[in-house]
Design a protein around this motif. Structure first.
Motif, mmCIF file in Angstrom:
data_model
loop_
_atom_site.group_PDB
_atom_site.id
_atom_site.type_symbol
_atom_site.label_atom_id
_atom_site.label_comp_id
_atom_site.label_asym_id
_atom_site.label_seq_id
_atom_site.Cartn_x
_atom_site.Cartn_y
_atom_site.Cartn_z
ATOM 1 N N ASP A 87 -20.940 -75.630 53.353
ATOM 2 C CA ASP A 87 -21.148 -75.543 51.910
ATOM 3 C C ASP A 87 -20.340 -76.579 51.143
ATOM 4 O OD1 ASP A 87 -18.664 -74.432 52.240
ATOM 5 O OD2 ASP A 87 -19.091 -72.590 51.153
ATOM 6 N N THR A 139 -14.837 -79.715 51.603
ATOM 7 C CA THR A 139 -13.645 -78.887 51.844
ATOM 8 C C THR A 139 -13.831 -78.049 53.102
ATOM 9 O OG1 THR A 139 -13.121 -78.754 49.492
ATOM 10 C CG2 THR A 139 -12.257 -76.992 50.891
ATOM 11 N N ARG A 140 -14.968 -77.374 53.195
ATOM 12 C CA ARG A 140 -15.215 -76.503 54.343
ATOM 13 C C ARG A 140 -15.289 -77.324 55.626
ATOM 14 N NH1 ARG A 140 -14.328 -72.066 52.711
ATOM 15 N NH2 ARG A 140 -16.085 -71.955 51.316
ATOM 16 N N SER A 174 -20.859 -73.341 58.795
ATOM 17 C CA SER A 174 -19.783 -72.653 58.072
ATOM 18 C C SER A 174 -20.124 -71.237 57.667
ATOM 19 C CB SER A 174 -19.429 -73.434 56.819
ATOM 20 O OG SER A 174 -20.492 -73.394 55.898
ATOM 21 N N GLY A 175 -21.377 -70.822 57.770
ATOM 22 C CA GLY A 175 -21.740 -69.463 57.377
ATOM 23 C C GLY A 175 -23.038 -69.439 56.613
ATOM 24 N N TRP A 176 -23.289 -68.300 56.015
ATOM 25 C CA TRP A 176 -24.537 -68.061 55.302
ATOM 26 C C TRP A 176 -24.639 -68.973 54.084
ATOM 27 C CZ3 TRP A 176 -27.688 -64.481 57.590
ATOM 28 C CH2 TRP A 176 -28.887 -64.187 56.910
ATOM 29 N N ILE A 177 -25.815 -69.524 53.852
ATOM 30 C CA ILE A 177 -26.111 -70.231 52.603
ATOM 31 C C ILE A 177 -27.323 -69.520 52.028
ATOM 32 C CG2 ILE A 177 -26.751 -72.456 51.558
ATOM 33 C CD1 ILE A 177 -25.473 -73.811 54.041
ATOM 34 N N GLU A 197 -25.495 -76.685 44.325
ATOM 35 C CA GLU A 197 -24.154 -76.529 44.862
ATOM 36 C C GLU A 197 -23.931 -75.086 45.290
ATOM 37 O OE1 GLU A 197 -24.992 -76.548 41.740
ATOM 38 O OE2 GLU A 197 -23.863 -74.978 40.748
ATOM 39 N N PRO A 198 -23.092 -74.776 46.240
ATOM 40 C CA PRO A 198 -22.377 -75.712 47.104
ATOM 41 C C PRO A 198 -23.148 -75.873 48.414
ATOM 42 C CG PRO A 198 -21.435 -73.510 47.319
ATOM 43 C CD PRO A 198 -22.689 -73.387 46.505
#
Lengths: 354, 354
Positions: free
Chosen positions: B82, B85-86, B247-250, B204-205
Motif C-alpha cells: 500500500d 513506507t510499507r 503487504s495485506g488486504w487492499i 491511495e494508498p
C-alpha cells in the motif's frame, strides 16, 4: 431506530441472507455514498493543498474518536490501522522479541495473528484455547500472551481479565470477531485490535488498535503520523498518544466510508446481535452439531452432517452467504443485529435440504 | 493518443495547474468510475462468496502484472503493497538487523524510508546524497544501502548500478519519485518500491515492491497471501514468488481504481514528462534558483527569493498546486506528461508576481 429502519440501510440484505460479517460486513448505503462523494471531490479538486490535508487529518481524528467509542476508551489510546494483522505487527515489532523469547497463543487463532507472532522470531507456544491452559503455558521467558477475544473458529469468548496476571506478560487481543459485535471489554488487554470492515460494516481494509500505554511500546514501524519531528537518520520524537502507532495512510474515500459506517449502528446493537445468534442456534441445533457455546458471541459455528464446503456452495446457490472453516469441518454463520428471522430460516432450510 | 486526449482523462486539470504528483497524482476519470462500480457492486451483492474472492484475486494478479510492466520486470518479482513506507518495512524487517548492523542512507531521504531504517534497530549512517559519498560510508558492518532513485527534495537522480558493488551490501531503492515518472531502471536494485498514487495516478494508498530474489528475504510481516499453508504456531510454507511479501488486504474499489489508472499512460509518457520538466526549468530559471539538475527527473525544485510556505499559499490562491519542503527552503513543482504549457505559465506567473 426500529429494526426495519436500521436493516434498510443495507441493500445487500434485500437479496441475500448475508451471514458473512465475520469476513466482511454488509455495507451500508451511507458508507458507499460518502466514499463516492470523496472520490468525486478528489477527481474534480485533486488531492493536495492545505485544505485537503487539514480535512483529511480532521477526518482521521473523528474516526479515532469513533473507534474509541466502540471500544469504550479514549481516543488518545487508539491508533488507526488498516487491519488486525497490521495491529498485531505494530505490537509485536515494538516489543523487540528474539529467539530466546516466548509468546503464548491458543490453537484456535487466525493466521493474521499467528503469522505475526511467528514473524517476530520468538518461539510461539500453542496452548488449548482455554484460560487455564493458556496460563499454564506461561514461563519466565513469556513476553506476550496473544489470543482472540472471540475465536474465529468456534465463536468461543475468552475471559481476558483472567488472562492478565499482575506482573505477568502483557496481553495482545485479536478483536476481529468481537469489536462492534459484543459489548466492549478491554479489561486485561494491553493491546486490542479492531477490524472495521467486519462487524462495523466499514469499507476494507480499515481498523484500529487500542494501546493501554502508548509511551511504553517502541514505534518500530513508523507511519506518516508517528513523528513530531525527525532527524536525517530517521530517529524521531514521537507524537503524543497512540497516534504515533498509526499504521500509515488510509485513502480519503475509505475513511469517509468508515466514518459513515460507524454511524449506522443502533443503540440496541449488542442485545440485537446476541438475540439473533441465540435464535440461529435454536434453528440449527436440530440439524447439526453447534460448537459455539451459548451466549458467547455473534458467530454460530456448526458441524454439518455432510461436507462443509459443499454445504457452503449449496447455501450460496440459495442466496445464503456463510463460510466454511477449512480443515476444521465447520461452517460458520455470522449473525448481526441486522439479521432477520427470514435470513435465519433461509439458512436453516438450506441446511435441512442438504 | 494525442496530448489533448491523454490530458482530458483528468478533470482536475480543467481547473487547476495541478503540479502535485510528487505527493498525489491527478486522478483519471476511469479510475474513479472503476472504484465507484466496485463500491456499487459490493453494496448490492456483498463482499463474500467464492465468485467475489476469485474476482478479487484475479484483479490482484492483473495489477501485479501491470506494476511489473511499469518497472520492466516480471510479475513474480513484484509484491503488492500500500505504499513505499510499507515496502521499506517489509524489506527491513526481513533482513533481521540489530544494533550491531549499519545501514547507509543519504541526507535527502523521506521519513517514509528513514523512519523504517531507524525502526529496524540498526545504526543508520547518513552520507551526502552522492554516489561516491554513499559508497565511502560502507563498512564491513553495512547490511544495506537504502536511497531514493530520485530524491524527493532536490529531484536529483542517483546512479543505482554504481551503488551496487559485487559482494557489497544489497540496495533498497525508494522509487516513490521515479516509478512511472522516468524510464524504469532496476539495474543494481535488490529491492525497489513503487508508490502508485503518485506518478501512476492511482487511488491511495497503493504500491508495489520489486524483490530480485524473493526466496532470500524472510517474510517477517506476513499478509493474507504469504502462506501456501501454515501451522497453529504461525510457521508457514511461503507461496512462490514475491506474492509472499504482499503487504495485506487492499480494498476492492481501490484495486479497481488502480487497475484503471495503470491504463491511462500514453506510450510517450517518459519523453513527455522529461520535456515538461525541461520547459518548467526554462520558465523558472530567470525567477528563482532551480536546484534540480537538468535532465534528472520530473521534479523541479527551486529556492524562491521569499518565504517558500507563503509562495505556496499564494500559488494555491491562483489555482497552482505545488508544495514547499519544510526546513529546506524549497518549493517543488511536479511535472507530469499531462502538464500543459499553460499550467507552467500559471506557475511562472505566480512566482513572478510574488
Amino acid at each position: 431506530m426500529t429494526f426495519e429502519e436500521a436493516r434498510a440501510q443495507f441493500p445487500v440484505l434485500d437479496r441475500l441472507a448475508y451471514l458473512n460479517a465475520g469476513s466482511a460486513g454488509p455495507l451500508p448505503r451511507s458508507a458507499v455514498e460518502a466514499a463516492r462523494a470523496s472520490l468525486d471531490r478528489d477527481l474534480a479538486e485533486g488531492r493536495g493543498g492545505k485544505a485537503y490535508i487539514d480535512d483529511f487529518l480532521e477526518l482521521r481524528d473523528r474516526i479515532r474518536r469513533g473507534i474509541a467509542a466502540v471500544l469504550g476508551t479514549s481516543a488518545d489510546l487508539v491508533a488507526l490501522t488498516d487491519s488486525t494483522t497490521r495491529g498485531c505487527q505494530i505490537v509485536v515489532a515494538g516489543l523487540d522479541l528474539d529467539a530466546g523469547d516466548e509468546i503464548v497463543t491458543s490453537d484456535q487463532e487466525h493466521f493474521g495473528l499467528t503469522g505475526q507472532l511467528h514473524g517476530s522470531g520468538a518461539r510461539v507456544v500453542v496452548a488449548e484455547a482455554d484460560e487455564e491452559a493458556l496460563l499454564a503455558a506461561v514461563t519466565s521467558r513469556t513476553r506476550l500472551i496473544a489470543v482472540s477475544h472471540v475465536l474465529w473458529t468456534t465463536g468461543r469468548r475468552l475471559d481476558l481479565a483472567g488472562l492478565r496476571r499482575s506482573g505477568g506478560p502483557p496481553l495482545l487481543v485479536d478483536g476481529a470477531q468481537s469489536a462492534g459485535a459484543i459489548p466492549p471489554d478491554l479489561d486485561g488487554a494491553d493491546f486490542y485490535t479492531v477490524s472495521a470492515q467486519k462487524w462495523l460494516c466499514a469499507p476494507e481494509p480499515t481498523g484500529g488498535l487500542f494501546v493501554r500505554d502508548p509511551d511504553r511500546l517502541r514505534v518500530a514501524l513508523p507511519g506518516f503520523l508517528a513523528a513530531e519531528r525527525h532527524e536525517a537518520d530517521g530517529s524521531f520524537v514521537p507524537r503524543a498518544g497512540a497516534q504515533r502507532l498509526d499504521s500509515g495512510w488510509i485513502g480519503a474515500a475509505t475513511l469517509a466510508g468508515l466514518e459513515a459506517a460507524l454511524g449506522v449502528h443502533p443503540e440496541w446493537r449488542y442485545e440485537g446481535g446476541a438475540k439473533v445468534a441465540s435464535r440461529c442456534r435454536e434453528l440449527l441445533e436440530p440439524l447439526a452439531e453447534v460448537v459455539t457455546p451459548a451466549g458467547h458471541s455473534t458467530l454460530v459455528s456448526f458441524r454439518p452432517p455432510g461436507d462443509p464446503a459443499e454445504l457452503v456452495a449449496a447455501l450460496n446457490e440459495r442466496g445464503v452467504v456463510v463460510r466454511d472453516l477449512p480443515s476444521r469441518n465447520l461452517v460458520r454463520a455470522s449473525c448481526g443485529w441486522w439479521t432477520s428471522e427470514d435470513d435465519l430460516r433461509r439458512l436453516a432450510d438450506g441446511v435441512a435440504a442438504s
